[in-house]
Design a protein around this motif. Structure first.
Motif, mmCIF file in Angstrom:
data_model
loop_
_atom_site.group_PDB
_atom_site.id
_atom_site.type_symbol
_atom_site.label_atom_id
_atom_site.label_comp_id
_atom_site.label_asym_id
_atom_site.label_seq_id
_atom_site.Cartn_x
_atom_site.Cartn_y
_atom_site.Cartn_z
ATOM 1 N N UNK A 129 0.855 -1.171 0.000
ATOM 2 C CA UNK A 129 0.000 0.000 0.000
ATOM 3 C C UNK A 129 0.903 1.237 0.000
ATOM 4 N N UNK A 130 0.490 2.273 -0.688
ATOM 5 C CA UNK A 130 1.271 3.508 -0.720
ATOM 6 C C UNK A 130 1.202 4.209 0.630
ATOM 7 N N UNK A 131 2.114 5.153 0.814
ATOM 8 C CA UNK A 131 2.092 5.916 2.057
ATOM 9 C C UNK A 131 0.762 6.645 2.224
ATOM 10 N N UNK A 132 0.234 7.193 1.116
ATOM 11 C CA UNK A 132 -1.064 7.868 1.179
ATOM 12 C C UNK A 132 -2.157 6.861 1.504
ATOM 13 N N UNK A 133 -2.082 5.682 0.914
ATOM 14 C CA UNK A 133 -3.055 4.629 1.220
ATOM 15 C C UNK A 133 -2.999 4.226 2.684
ATOM 16 N N UNK A 134 -1.782 4.152 3.226
ATOM 17 C CA UNK A 134 -1.627 3.837 4.648
ATOM 18 C C UNK A 134 -2.239 4.935 5.511
ATOM 19 N N UNK A 135 -2.029 6.200 5.106
ATOM 20 C CA UNK A 135 -2.581 7.324 5.861
ATOM 21 C C UNK A 135 -4.111 7.270 5.841
ATOM 22 N N UNK A 136 -4.678 6.961 4.690
ATOM 23 C CA UNK A 136 -6.141 6.868 4.579
ATOM 24 C C UNK A 136 -6.662 5.732 5.457
ATOM 25 N N UNK A 137 -5.986 4.582 5.423
ATOM 26 C CA UNK A 137 -6.409 3.452 6.261
ATOM 27 C C UNK A 137 -6.323 3.824 7.748
ATOM 28 N N UNK A 138 -5.249 4.501 8.133
ATOM 29 C CA UNK A 138 -5.083 4.953 9.510
ATOM 30 C C UNK A 138 -6.229 5.883 9.904
ATOM 31 N N UNK A 189 -19.080 11.199 9.318
ATOM 32 C CA UNK A 189 -19.534 10.808 7.978
ATOM 33 C C UNK A 189 -19.048 11.803 6.935
ATOM 34 N N UNK A 190 -19.036 13.082 7.250
ATOM 35 C CA UNK A 190 -18.513 14.085 6.310
ATOM 36 C C UNK A 190 -17.028 13.850 6.056
ATOM 37 N N UNK A 191 -16.283 13.509 7.088
ATOM 38 C CA UNK A 191 -14.856 13.232 6.911
ATOM 39 C C UNK A 191 -14.648 11.956 6.098
ATOM 40 N N UNK A 192 -15.510 10.979 6.276
ATOM 41 C CA UNK A 192 -15.419 9.770 5.445
ATOM 42 C C UNK A 192 -15.684 10.110 3.978
ATOM 43 N N UNK A 193 -16.598 11.044 3.731
ATOM 44 C CA UNK A 193 -16.871 11.471 2.353
ATOM 45 C C UNK A 193 -15.654 12.185 1.762
ATOM 46 N N UNK A 194 -14.950 12.967 2.558
ATOM 47 C CA UNK A 194 -13.713 13.607 2.089
ATOM 48 C C UNK A 194 -12.705 12.540 1.684
ATOM 49 N N UNK A 195 -12.615 11.471 2.468
ATOM 50 C CA UNK A 195 -11.719 10.366 2.115
ATOM 51 C C UNK A 195 -12.128 9.779 0.764
ATOM 52 N N UNK A 196 -13.442 9.549 0.574
ATOM 53 C CA UNK A 196 -13.906 8.973 -0.704
ATOM 54 C C UNK A 196 -13.589 9.914 -1.873
ATOM 55 N N UNK A 197 -13.768 11.214 -1.677
ATOM 56 C CA UNK A 197 -13.420 12.188 -2.725
ATOM 57 C C UNK A 197 -11.931 12.129 -3.034
ATOM 58 N N UNK A 198 -11.123 12.052 -2.004
ATOM 59 C CA UNK A 198 -9.674 11.987 -2.195
ATOM 60 C C UNK A 198 -9.286 10.727 -2.965
ATOM 61 N N UNK A 199 -9.918 9.630 -2.636
ATOM 62 C CA UNK A 199 -9.605 8.384 -3.349
ATOM 63 C C UNK A 199 -9.983 8.484 -4.822
#
Length: 126
Positions: free
Chosen positions: A1-10, A76-86
């Protein structure tokens, strides 16, 4: 997983932990501050009005603003930000496009709130 992917998972794990703590079917203890009777313990449900009534100080204001329903909406809004980032991710090791880079920076700003967690990585600092 990329560093960004690790950050998102964290970040997802931290949000899941917050949501789980909120959704636990418990009451919690507040201390009613009363000039006549002094301070006493009070078991409180998640009612903003009850928290505010029991804690007549800046602490009551702060606690009341942490209303579980509002906090779950924030999560939930922060989870949506994650989805947008992905969706903006260009599948390179880090976001490299203008919008993708901005989304990664936004995630870093959210994640830094957890910099005291043992799994937080210094490379995620904004």
């Amino acid at each position: 997983m990329s560093d960004t992917g690790d950050m998102i998972a964290f970040y997802r794990e931290r949000l899941d932990e917050e949501a789980a703590a909120i959704e636990a079917p418990e009451t919690w203890t507040a201390f009613e501050e009363n000039e006549q009777t002094g301070t006493r313990r009070v078991d409180v449900d998640y009612s903003i009005e009850r928290v505010t009534a029991c804690t007549l100080s800046w602490r009551g204001e702060h606690i009341a603003r942490q209303d579980p329903a509002r906090t779950l909406k924030r999560i939930e809004a922060q989870r949506e930000v994650i989805r947008l980032a992905e969706r903006a991710h260009d599948f390179a090791p880090t976001f490299t496009s203008g919008f993708g880079a901005a989304m990664e920076q936004a995630l870093r700003l959210f994640v830094v709130a957890y910099d005291g967690h043992p799994d937080y990585r210094a490379v995620w600092r904004p």
